[in-house]
Enzyme design. Structure first.
Site, PDB file in Angstrom:
ATOM      1  N   ARG A 137       0.761  -1.056   0.024  1.00  0.00           N
ATOM      2  CA  ARG A 137      -0.134  -0.078   0.104  1.00  0.00           C
ATOM      3  C   ARG A 137       0.857   1.371  -0.006  1.00  0.00           C
ATOM      4  NH1 ARG A 137      -3.164  -3.217   3.540  1.00  0.00           N
ATOM      5  NH2 ARG A 137      -4.820  -4.061   2.297  1.00  0.00           N
ATOM      6  N   LYS A 159       2.804  11.945 -10.941  1.00  0.00           N
ATOM      7  CA  LYS A 159       1.972  11.253 -12.082  1.00  0.00           C
ATOM      8  C   LYS A 159       2.675   9.653 -12.143  1.00  0.00           C
ATOM      9  CE  LYS A 159      -0.857  14.451 -14.483  1.00  0.00           C
ATOM     10  NZ  LYS A 159      -1.075  15.100 -15.784  1.00  0.00           N
ATOM     11  N   GLU A 201       9.527  20.348 -24.401  1.00  0.00           N
ATOM     12  CA  GLU A 201       8.901  20.352 -23.015  1.00  0.00           C
ATOM     13  C   GLU A 201       9.427  21.619 -22.564  1.00  0.00           C
ATOM     14  OE1 GLU A 201       6.301  18.719 -22.059  1.00  0.00           O
ATOM     15  OE2 GLU A 201       6.340  17.007 -23.104  1.00  0.00           O
ATOM     16  N   LYS A 243       7.079  23.955 -12.901  1.00  0.00           N
ATOM     17  CA  LYS A 243       6.110  22.741 -12.611  1.00  0.00           C
ATOM     18  C   LYS A 243       5.829  22.582 -11.026  1.00  0.00           C
ATOM     19  CE  LYS A 243       4.939  18.113 -13.841  1.00  0.00           C
ATOM     20  NZ  LYS A 243       4.848  16.850 -14.499  1.00  0.00           N
ATOM     21  N   GLU A 253      -4.786  17.988 -10.938  1.00  0.00           N
ATOM     22  CA  GLU A 253      -5.300  18.256 -12.291  1.00  0.00           C
ATOM     23  C   GLU A 253      -6.649  18.476 -12.452  1.00  0.00           C
ATOM     24  OE1 GLU A 253      -3.122  16.467 -15.608  1.00  0.00           O
ATOM     25  OE2 GLU A 253      -4.566  16.885 -17.086  1.00  0.00           O
ATOM     26  N   ARG A 257      -3.300  22.693 -13.528  1.00  0.00           N
ATOM     27  CA  ARG A 257      -2.446  21.756 -13.995  1.00  0.00           C
ATOM     28  C   ARG A 257      -2.489  21.493 -15.531  1.00  0.00           C
ATOM     29  NH1 ARG A 257       0.344  16.484 -10.943  1.00  0.00           N
ATOM     30  NH2 ARG A 257       1.562  15.892 -12.575  1.00  0.00           N
ATOM     31  N   ASN A 261      -0.222  20.666 -20.384  1.00  0.00           N
ATOM     32  CA  ASN A 261      -0.702  19.926 -21.614  1.00  0.00           C
ATOM     33  C   ASN A 261      -0.630  20.834 -22.858  1.00  0.00           C
ATOM     34  OD1 ASN A 261      -1.058  17.692 -20.038  1.00  0.00           O
ATOM     35  ND2 ASN A 261      -3.149  18.550 -19.518  1.00  0.00           N
ATOM     36  N   HIS A 264      -0.051  19.391 -26.295  1.00  0.00           N
ATOM     37  CA  HIS A 264      -0.166  18.170 -26.403  1.00  0.00           C
ATOM     38  C   HIS A 264      -1.466  17.418 -26.924  1.00  0.00           C
ATOM     39  CE1 HIS A 264       3.214  18.491 -23.439  1.00  0.00           C
ATOM     40  NE2 HIS A 264       3.135  17.061 -23.325  1.00  0.00           N
ATOM     41  N   HIS A 268      -0.544  14.710 -29.076  1.00  0.00           N
ATOM     42  CA  HIS A 268      -0.909  13.373 -28.612  1.00  0.00           C
ATOM     43  C   HIS A 268      -1.532  12.732 -30.098  1.00  0.00           C
ATOM     44  CE1 HIS A 268      -0.872  13.570 -24.097  1.00  0.00           C
ATOM     45  NE2 HIS A 268       0.098  13.100 -24.491  1.00  0.00           N
ATOM     46  N   HIS A 281       7.789  11.645 -28.399  1.00  0.00           N
ATOM     47  CA  HIS A 281       6.822  12.723 -27.757  1.00  0.00           C
ATOM     48  C   HIS A 281       7.081  14.043 -27.956  1.00  0.00           C
ATOM     49  CE1 HIS A 281       3.900  13.947 -24.839  1.00  0.00           C
ATOM     50  NE2 HIS A 281       4.706  14.581 -24.211  1.00  0.00           N
TER      51      HIS A 281
HETATM   52  P1  NAD Z   1      12.502   7.074 -21.993  1.00  0.00           P
HETATM   53  O1  NAD Z   1      12.405   6.661 -20.527  1.00  0.00           O
HETATM   54  O2  NAD Z   1      12.018   5.968 -22.722  1.00  0.00           O
HETATM   55  O3  NAD Z   1      14.015   7.152 -22.413  1.00  0.00           O
HETATM   56  C1  NAD Z   1      14.453   7.408 -23.623  1.00  0.00           C
HETATM   57  C2  NAD Z   1      15.711   6.346 -23.913  1.00  0.00           C
HETATM   58  O4  NAD Z   1      16.767   7.038 -23.632  1.00  0.00           O
HETATM   59  C3  NAD Z   1      15.476   5.038 -23.422  1.00  0.00           C
HETATM   60  O5  NAD Z   1      16.125   4.287 -24.396  1.00  0.00           O
HETATM   61  C4  NAD Z   1      16.403   5.142 -22.170  1.00  0.00           C
HETATM   62  O6  NAD Z   1      17.029   3.756 -22.095  1.00  0.00           O
HETATM   63  C5  NAD Z   1      17.317   5.903 -22.966  1.00  0.00           C
HETATM   64  N1  NAD Z   1      18.084   6.851 -21.855  1.00  0.00           N
HETATM   65  C6  NAD Z   1      17.745   7.356 -20.700  1.00  0.00           C
HETATM   66  N2  NAD Z   1      18.353   8.095 -19.908  1.00  0.00           N
HETATM   67  C7  NAD Z   1      19.815   7.805 -20.717  1.00  0.00           C
HETATM   68  C8  NAD Z   1      20.954   8.468 -20.448  1.00  0.00           C
HETATM   69  N3  NAD Z   1      21.335   9.274 -19.608  1.00  0.00           N
HETATM   70  N4  NAD Z   1      21.951   8.117 -21.457  1.00  0.00           N
HETATM   71  C9  NAD Z   1      21.703   7.158 -22.514  1.00  0.00           C
HETATM   72  N5  NAD Z   1      20.455   6.819 -22.541  1.00  0.00           N
HETATM   73  C10 NAD Z   1      19.408   7.027 -21.769  1.00  0.00           C
HETATM   74  O7  NAD Z   1      12.033   8.542 -22.421  1.00  0.00           O
HETATM   75  P2  NAD Z   1      11.508   9.653 -21.745  1.00  0.00           P
HETATM   76  O8  NAD Z   1      11.347  10.718 -22.759  1.00  0.00           O
HETATM   77  O9  NAD Z   1      12.305  10.011 -20.662  1.00  0.00           O
HETATM   78  O10 NAD Z   1       9.975   9.235 -21.179  1.00  0.00           O
HETATM   79  C11 NAD Z   1       8.983   9.157 -21.805  1.00  0.00           C
HETATM   80  C12 NAD Z   1       7.929   8.544 -20.726  1.00  0.00           C
HETATM   81  O11 NAD Z   1       7.445   9.437 -19.894  1.00  0.00           O
HETATM   82  C13 NAD Z   1       6.546   8.120 -21.463  1.00  0.00           C
HETATM   83  O12 NAD Z   1       6.147   6.977 -21.131  1.00  0.00           O
HETATM   84  C14 NAD Z   1       5.514   9.023 -21.117  1.00  0.00           C
HETATM   85  O13 NAD Z   1       4.242   8.997 -20.682  1.00  0.00           O
HETATM   86  C15 NAD Z   1       6.138   9.400 -19.571  1.00  0.00           C
HETATM   87  N6  NAD Z   1       5.874  10.671 -19.142  1.00  0.00           N
HETATM   88  C16 NAD Z   1       5.558  11.090 -17.892  1.00  0.00           C
HETATM   89  C17 NAD Z   1       5.226  12.099 -17.290  1.00  0.00           C
HETATM   90  C18 NAD Z   1       4.701  12.102 -15.993  1.00  0.00           C
HETATM   91  O14 NAD Z   1       4.000  13.419 -15.456  1.00  0.00           O
HETATM   92  N7  NAD Z   1       4.660  10.964 -15.156  1.00  0.00           N
HETATM   93  C19 NAD Z   1       5.351  13.105 -18.134  1.00  0.00           C
HETATM   94  C20 NAD Z   1       6.016  13.239 -19.441  1.00  0.00           C
HETATM   95  C21 NAD Z   1       6.250  12.043 -19.841  1.00  0.00           C
HETATM   96  N1  GLY Z   2       3.271  16.287 -17.923  1.00  0.00           N
HETATM   97  C1  GLY Z   2       2.069  16.737 -17.267  1.00  0.00           C
HETATM   98  C2  GLY Z   2       1.747  16.614 -15.967  1.00  0.00           C
HETATM   99  O1  GLY Z   2       2.517  16.264 -15.124  1.00  0.00           O
HETATM  100  O2  GLY Z   2       0.777  17.223 -15.467  1.00  0.00           O
END
Ligand code: NAD
Ligand code: GLY
Length: 375
Positions: A137, A159, A201, A243, A253, A257, A261, A264, A268, A281
């Protein structure tokens, strides 16, 4: 799901690191930003009052690059460290891999005071946070973010979640980390395409909330692209400040918040229309920002200058700005599938000026007339 009170943090500042606080009452936490911060992880975990087992969730790419340094930093502070490696990529963001992480935690007898550490980008951060929210939990978790997207966005704000076969991020929880550590040195190894994706971003924050930050990006973009340390630290810190301020006012949100987006709604849609292969993205978000501002200009919400400045800045990074041709019905259909749609109405963040946006319902007839020039 109620989130347990977070462990209390001590002072985390060093001359080369900066700290941004996310103010959420008893669940407040720090974001430590700076080169080499990963090597101080053991001290950070101690300063949170944590002890015992630490599970580092990561993938083979990150384990190879930073696994040994992180293990050393955590180990020398007296923690027992286990690595949980899952495959690289978005396709791992599933309930199946959450289940695998939980199996590993059970196997290694993790307890309520044990900690999960996410070493990676948004994929690792989202799945680790979600696993931490469910296991017993809720156990503490720390984000060690290694992509620009993670450092300026996904690691902040709580998130967490995974994808469902029918849509991205459909399963998840709001679950705040106990700490975020953004070692800006790790960005040096990031593939260029991933780095540029994060810059979209970054530009977004200027448009939604900070005119002078947008001006800074216009002045310093070549230095940022050259990864000059001081500029990178300024960029990550300012984005986190913005942020953090938004999340502190609207954690779940229900209003403010939503401004995060910006870019997006169209972004998206373009990702989905490209089968999640054509664009990553941030590329789609960059095109989305240009076209959401064009739409705002069409609706006489903002001047042409607001569009031109964004397009010029995005183009300087090398990110794409042109929208691919799709029929209006496919385009609008993809926009309607966004999970931010409320009661069938598509809401979109539209700029009024650089630094100021508003959320508006979109009338499909108006969008169709505007979109005719691109289809
Ligand atoms: P990712 O986590 O897929 O990383 C991108 C690639 O880079 C991967 O292949 C990873 O292994 C590699 N990598 C990461 N760090 C590295 C480094 N320092 N050196 C070499 N390679 C490295 O991509 P991302 O853009 O970080 O994240 C995308 C994800 O984040 C999506 O699933 C999206 O939905 C999510 N997201 C979440 C939120 C949130 O608020 N929670 C916000 C934006 C995006
Ligand atoms: N990435 C959008 C949010 O965190 O709300």
């Amino acid at each position: 799901m109620a989130q347990p009170e977070k462990p209390s943090a001590g002072p985390l500042m060093t001359p080369s690191n900066q700290t941004v606080k996310v103010g959420l009452g008893k669940r407040s936490y720090d974001i430590v930003i700076g080169p080499g911060s990963l090597h101080r992880m053991g001290e950070y975990l101690q300063s949170l009052g944590l002890s015992g087992r630490v599970g580092v969730v990561t993938n083979p790419t990150l384990a190879r690059l930073y696994g040994a340094s992180l293990k050393k930093a955590i180990g020398k502070a007296g923690f027992t460290c286990y690595f949980i490696s899952i495959p690289d990529g978005e396709r791992t963001k599933t309930l199946r891999w959450v289940s695998y992480i939980v199996d590993e935690l059970v196997k290694h007898r993790f307890e309520r005071r044990s900690t999960l550490v996410a070493l990676g980008g948004g994929v690792i951060g989202d799945i680790t946070g979600f696993a931490a929210s469910m296991y017993l939990r809720g156990i503490p978790f720390v984000q060690v973010s290694t992509t620009l997207v993670a450092q300026v966005d996904s690691s902040v704000g709580g998130k967490t979640g995974v994808n469902h076969p029918s849509g991205k991020n459909l399963i998840g929880a709001f679950y705040q980390p106990a700490l975020v550590v953004s070692d800006t040195n790790t960005l040096q190894t990031l593939p260029k395409r991933e780095w540029l994706s994060g810059l979209a971003e970054v530009i977004k924050y200027g448009v939604i909330a900070d005119k002078s930050f947008f001006g800074f990006l216009e002045d310093r973009m070549e230095h940022i692209l050259d990864m000059q340390e001081k500029d990178i630290q300024t960029v990550v810190t300012r984005c986190c400040e913005i942020k953090a301020r938004v999340v502190a006012k609207d954690e779940r949100e229900s209003g403010l918040r939503r401004i995060l987006n910006y870019g997006h709604t169209i972004g998206h849609a373009l990702e989905a229309l490209g089968g999640y292969r054509k664009y990553i993205h941030g590329e789609a978000v960059g095109i989305g920002m240009v076209h959401e501002s064009l739409l705002a200009n069409h609706l006489e919400l903002c001047s042409k200058d607001v569009v031109d400045r964004q397009r010029a800045l995005i183009q300087r990074t090398g990110l794409p700005v042109r929208i691919p041709a799709h029929s209006f019905s496919r385009f609008w259909g993809a926009m309607r599938h966004d999970k931010k749609v409320a009661q069938g109405t598509v809401h979109c963040v539209l700029p009024r000026s650089i630094g100021k946006v508003q959320v508006m319902p979109l009338d499909p007839r108006t969008v169709r007339r505007w979109y005719a020039q691109f289809s």
